[in-house]
Design an enzyme around this catalytic site. Structure first.
Site, PDB file in Angstrom:
ATOM      1  N   ASP A 162      30.899 -18.705  17.897  1.00  0.00           N
ATOM      2  CA  ASP A 162      29.981 -19.802  17.555  1.00  0.00           C
ATOM      3  C   ASP A 162      30.446 -20.539  16.294  1.00  0.00           C
ATOM      4  OD1 ASP A 162      27.829 -21.464  18.082  1.00  0.00           O
ATOM      5  OD2 ASP A 162      26.280 -20.008  17.576  1.00  0.00           O
ATOM      6  N   ASP A 163      30.111 -20.042  15.123  1.00  0.00           N
ATOM      7  CA  ASP A 163      30.492 -20.662  13.844  1.00  0.00           C
ATOM      8  C   ASP A 163      30.990 -19.555  12.913  1.00  0.00           C
ATOM      9  OD1 ASP A 163      29.305 -23.522  14.183  1.00  0.00           O
ATOM     10  OD2 ASP A 163      27.710 -22.160  14.823  1.00  0.00           O
ATOM     11  N   GLU A 205      18.663 -20.552  23.204  1.00  0.00           N
ATOM     12  CA  GLU A 205      19.010 -19.865  21.945  1.00  0.00           C
ATOM     13  C   GLU A 205      17.693 -19.649  21.196  1.00  0.00           C
ATOM     14  OE1 GLU A 205      21.315 -22.211  19.153  1.00  0.00           O
ATOM     15  OE2 GLU A 205      22.029 -20.435  18.056  1.00  0.00           O
ATOM     16  N   HIS A 212      32.323 -23.813  17.623  1.00  0.00           N
ATOM     17  CA  HIS A 212      32.201 -25.136  17.001  1.00  0.00           C
ATOM     18  C   HIS A 212      33.288 -25.203  15.941  1.00  0.00           C
ATOM     19  CE1 HIS A 212      28.140 -25.735  18.766  1.00  0.00           C
ATOM     20  NE2 HIS A 212      28.117 -24.415  18.699  1.00  0.00           N
TER      21      HIS A 212
HETATM   22  N1  HPA Z   1      23.269 -23.871  17.973  1.00  0.00           N
HETATM   23  C1  HPA Z   1      23.056 -25.191  18.020  1.00  0.00           C
HETATM   24  N2  HPA Z   1      23.850 -26.069  17.440  1.00  0.00           N
HETATM   25  C2  HPA Z   1      24.914 -25.622  16.769  1.00  0.00           C
HETATM   26  C3  HPA Z   1      25.186 -24.273  16.690  1.00  0.00           C
HETATM   27  C4  HPA Z   1      24.328 -23.346  17.333  1.00  0.00           C
HETATM   28  O1  HPA Z   1      24.496 -22.112  17.310  1.00  0.00           O
HETATM   29  N3  HPA Z   1      26.317 -24.165  15.951  1.00  0.00           N
HETATM   30  C5  HPA Z   1      26.705 -25.410  15.622  1.00  0.00           C
HETATM   31  N4  HPA Z   1      25.854 -26.310  16.107  1.00  0.00           N
HETATM   32 ZN    ZN Z   2      26.833 -22.963  19.399  1.00  0.00          ZN
END
Ligand code: HPA
Ligand code: ZN
Length: 336
Positions: A278-279, A200, A19
């Site tokens: 991911d982030d 997740e 992201h």
């Molecule tokens: N999960 C869901 N939404 C998100 C994530 C994530 O890991 N990172 C940024 N938006």
């Molecule tokens: Zn994600």
């Protein structure tokens, strides 16, 4: 640098779950806050980092959406993208498919064009600077309704020749893929690829819905698929790529310890798992660190790391000839 770190940094790889708003480091957040005269509820970079202690996905999302508020101009988005690609290039990333959340920006009054044009400019500049190619994926926020997703798809129309696909992110539990079946069908009719976060925090049933109702080309996370043997067998039989994010899973308490991370089990079960960050600004590491920390904790050997990198190219949305070129580079590199 240890041998393992050098091996991972040199390993040609693609990143498929990133992201871009989650790559905004606190230093750049403060710089943009100053540039745009936006007050942050933190006094220092250290204070921001100290706030990054999450017990679940929602905890993280609350602070992540707040951080994105400093992004105001095309230049801000371009600068954020370039900062990511500088790190990715150093991590051996040859190609990245990056998510952005347009609704996070349009809902605070920015035109769709600001994020889209800024990111596309940053991606182009990064390719010229580092030779790293990239594609852009538009994510719908699943805590909002499907009409809002349709409005976003409509706003995106002038850019759809430069957007490879749509995704689904934000708060998972309570917002099943079925909520977005119609907008994903419309996106598919427009020739867009489809991906979705599922499994997740949400149950295996959400992964089934993503397959059967959203017709996904790739599964983001997918960890909880392993709770369902028939589903796991189906994902393996279909050759579905899973974009798994070890340090994210640890930070968001999806796993209790990296030594218990599901990736080794996924590989044993013939799932096409990949490693992603991911982030990274929030979860403590870019993609190479995800490879290294997982390899150490879960005892992955070099062959497993090469398999994970191979899966990342095979699961990308690159044209076949491009995939083949990267796979040749990887094969040459790993036998050198
Ligand atoms: N999960 C869901 N939404 C998100 C994530 C994530 O890991 N990172 C940024 N938006
Ligand atoms: Zn994600």
């Amino acid at each position: 640098m240890t041998d393992l770190e050098a091996f991972v940094a040199g390993l040609p790889k693609a990143e498929l779950h990133l992201h871009i708003e989650g790559s905004l480091e606190p230093e750049l957040m403060f710089e943009l806050g100053r540039r745009n005269r936006i007050d942050l509820p933190f006094k220092s970079v250290e204070e921001v980092r100290a706030a990054y202690a999450f017990s679940n996905l929602q905890d993280f999302l609350d602070i992540y959406y707040q951080g994105a508020g400093v992004l105001q101009t095309e230049q801000d988005f371009a600068d954020m993208a370039m900062a990511y690609f500088d790190r990715a290039a150093a991590d051996g990333v040859r190609h990245a498919e990056i998510f952005f959340d347009p609704q996070t920006h349009t809902d605070r009054g920015l035109p769709f064009s600001v994020a889209a044009e800024g990111l596309l400019a940053g991606m182009k500049a990064a390719e010229a600077k580092h030779g790293v190619t990239s594609k852009l994926i538009l994510c719908f926020l699943r805590h909002l309704d499907e009409d809002a997703a349709f409005a976003t798809l409509k706003a995106a129309e002038p850019w759809l020749d430069r957007i490879v696909g749509v995704g689904l992110d934000s708060s998972e539990v309570g917002h099943p893929p079925s909520k977005f079946a119609r907008v994903f069908a419309a996106a598919g009719d427009m020739g867009l690829k489809r991906v979705a976060h599922a499994g997740e925090e949400g149950p295996p049933e959400y992964v089934r819905e993503a397959l059967d109702l959203l017709h996904i080309d790739r599964l983001d996370h997918g960890n909880r698929s392993l709770e369902d043997e028939a589903l796991t067998a189906r994902l393996a039989a279909e050759g579905m790529t899973l974009t798994v994010c070890p340090l994210s899973n640890l930070k968001l308490c999806v796993v209790d310890d990296l030594k218990n991370h599901p990736i080794p089990r996924m590989l044993e079960l013939d799932l096409k798992a990949t490693i992603n960050s991911d982030d990274p600004a929030y979860f403590g590491g870019y993609v190479a660190q995800n490879y290294v920390e997982l390899a150490r904790a879960a005892d992955l050997d070099r062959d497993a790391l090469v398999t994970l990198a191979r899966n990342s190219f095979e699961g990308s949305f690159l044209a076949e000839a491009e995939k083949a070129r990267h796979l040749r580079d990887l094969a040459n590199w790993s036998t050198a």
